[in-house]
Design a protein around this motif. Structure first.
Motif, PDB file in Angstrom:
ATOM      1  N   GLN A 105     -17.907 -23.614  37.746  1.00  0.00           N
ATOM      2  CA  GLN A 105     -18.109 -23.802  39.183  1.00  0.00           C
ATOM      3  C   GLN A 105     -16.924 -23.201  39.934  1.00  0.00           C
ATOM      4  O   GLN A 105     -15.851 -23.001  39.354  1.00  0.00           O
ATOM      5  CB  GLN A 105     -18.227 -25.284  39.533  1.00  0.00           C
ATOM      6  N   PRO A 106     -17.083 -22.915  41.216  1.00  0.00           N
ATOM      7  CA  PRO A 106     -15.943 -22.465  42.018  1.00  0.00           C
ATOM      8  C   PRO A 106     -14.947 -23.613  42.215  1.00  0.00           C
ATOM      9  O   PRO A 106     -15.353 -24.759  42.450  1.00  0.00           O
ATOM     10  CB  PRO A 106     -16.570 -22.055  43.349  1.00  0.00           C
ATOM     11  N   VAL A 107     -13.680 -23.298  42.097  1.00  0.00           N
ATOM     12  CA  VAL A 107     -12.623 -24.291  42.306  1.00  0.00           C
ATOM     13  C   VAL A 107     -11.720 -23.792  43.431  1.00  0.00           C
ATOM     14  O   VAL A 107     -11.262 -22.647  43.414  1.00  0.00           O
ATOM     15  CB  VAL A 107     -11.785 -24.506  41.026  1.00  0.00           C
ATOM     16  N   THR A 108     -11.490 -24.669  44.401  1.00  0.00           N
ATOM     17  CA  THR A 108     -10.565 -24.345  45.487  1.00  0.00           C
ATOM     18  C   THR A 108      -9.201 -24.918  45.143  1.00  0.00           C
ATOM     19  O   THR A 108      -9.077 -26.110  44.836  1.00  0.00           O
ATOM     20  CB  THR A 108     -11.052 -24.922  46.817  1.00  0.00           C
ATOM     21  N   VAL A 109      -8.193 -24.077  45.174  1.00  0.00           N
ATOM     22  CA  VAL A 109      -6.825 -24.504  44.854  1.00  0.00           C
ATOM     23  C   VAL A 109      -6.006 -24.497  46.137  1.00  0.00           C
ATOM     24  O   VAL A 109      -5.798 -23.446  46.750  1.00  0.00           O
ATOM     25  CB  VAL A 109      -6.180 -23.583  43.797  1.00  0.00           C
ATOM     26  N   ASN A 110      -5.570 -25.692  46.546  1.00  0.00           N
ATOM     27  CA  ASN A 110      -4.729 -25.841  47.734  1.00  0.00           C
ATOM     28  C   ASN A 110      -3.294 -26.121  47.290  1.00  0.00           C
ATOM     29  O   ASN A 110      -3.057 -27.002  46.453  1.00  0.00           O
ATOM     30  CB  ASN A 110      -5.230 -26.993  48.611  1.00  0.00           C
TER      31      ASN A 110
END
Length: 374
Positions: free
Chosen positions: A84-89
């Motif tokens: 899945q797409p993972v958003t890294v902040n």
């Protein structure tokens, strides 16, 4: 700082270079990956101070910045996630890292990227280009014979000697020696270096299949390899390599030709009955018959088998360490081989009969003193 990336794609890049990270690193910061973001290009670095590996991944972002992220925690998290797409902040003030998935949120404590050691500069005074398949074959055919004895650091690596008409790769641990030569790898200028075992193992596991060009550049103290989206820098072993050519016996009148697979399977069976300390087996060649035997006097175990072979020379009886022979034959890619011998107290030479084009290989194994059993 923020970027979006596929979980499996990021994990693939991390796994490629994760082997660099030591279980007990010299400094704690080396337990981390260094992430450096330049808009859509993410550079990931792992280091143990001796070897540095870098890989580049494409991500969705318009930001720039860097952070050191705990390697083990990040990889375990990604392994447990479905694709899945993972958003890294990333909070560059507190060094906090947050992974946001479709139905979850994971917070990691990162570290100051400025504490991560810089990759050494390679003042490239020598370079060569070769195919990944050639480099992979050279590593696979030699690395298993390197020494694990840190008291002899030169032997813990593979000696590479580049000449104007060929390149030779050599590995030895004092009991066996492998000389692997390629005529399709050469340079106008000659040079030599010792590449460390760990770096070569990492290089071998990350090399792509097929004939992908690999650029190798060298300075007096470091080696630099680059291919596709991967770069590696490793420190060379600064020692003098033994004069291996003098160890190889030149006059070997006794030649035994035999099938590799048949010999290997027999050696594996007979070695079960050998002494667990010496691993000694006995090879007795009479005419065109080879008898392989072993005995463990401590437990009254013994075994022997006879094989057919093509033999020229005087009858001979010689002892070898079965463990070394099995490992050497297991790493050979040939149907038939010739074992060249002279005397029971002199090294034996294994010469593969089937060789690839531009390839030459020689394997030397030292004999062991035969016990007095009959």
């Amino acid at each position: 700082m923020k970027f979006v990336v596929s979980s499996s794609e990021l994990l693939k890049h991390l796994a490629t270079i994760s082997g660099v990270i030591a279980s007990n690193p010299i400094v704690p910061i080396l337990e981390n990956f260094l992430l450096e973001l330049d808009e859509t290009n993410l550079t990931i670095t792992a280091s143990d101070m001796q070897t540095v590996m870098m890989t580049e991944a494409q991500v969705e972002s318009s930001d720039k910045g860097s952070i050191a992220v705990p390697a083990k925690l990040l990889m375990e998290t990604l392994r447990s996630l479905p694709e899945q797409p993972v958003t890294v902040n990333i909070d560059e003030d507190s060094f906090g890292v947050e992974l946001v998935t479709s139905n979850g949120r994971f917070k990691l404590a990162g570290e100051n990227p400025m504490d991560f050691p810089h990759a050494p500069e390679v003042n490239k005074n020598f370079s060569i280009e070769l195919d990944s398949s050639v480099l992979g074959a050279a590593i696979a055919n030699t690395i298993f014979a390197t020494s694990t004895d840190d008291l002899r650091p030169a032997m813990t690596g593979v000696f590479v000697q580049v000449e104007t008409d060929h390149t030779t790769f050599v590995a030895t641990d004092g009991h066996r020696l492998i000389r692997y030569r390629r005529e399709d790898v050469k340079s106008e200028n000659s040079t030599s270096m010792i590449l460390p075992r760990k770096a070569l193992m990492l290089l071998k596991s990350s090399l792509p299949s097929g004939d992908v060009p690999v650029k190798a550049e060298f300075s007096n103290s470091n080696a630099f390899f680059s291919f596709e989206n991967i770069k590696m820098i490793c420190r060379l072993i600064d020692e003098r390599y033994p004069d291996y050519e003098n160890v190889i016996p030149q006059n070997n009148p006794n030649h035994m030709k035999i099938g590799r697979a048949e010999l290997l399977s027999t050696l594996k069976r007979i070695s079960i009955y050998s002494n667990k300390t010496t691993h000694q087996i006995r090879l007795k060649v009479t005419g065109n018959e080879l008898e392989i035997s072993a005995e463990d006097l401590d437990y009254s175990n013994e075994a022997n088998e006879k094989l057919s072979c093509e033999y020229t020379g005087e009858d001979i009886e010689i002892g070898f360490n079965a463990k070394f022979l099995v490992e050497m034959l297991s790493n050979l890619n040939t149907d038939n081989l010739t074992l060249e011998m002279s005397q029971p107290n002199r090294a034996g030479l294994i010469v593969p009969e089937d060789k690839a084009e531009n390839e030459d290989m020689l394997l030397l194994v030292m004999p062991v003193m035969l016990n007095s059993y009959s």
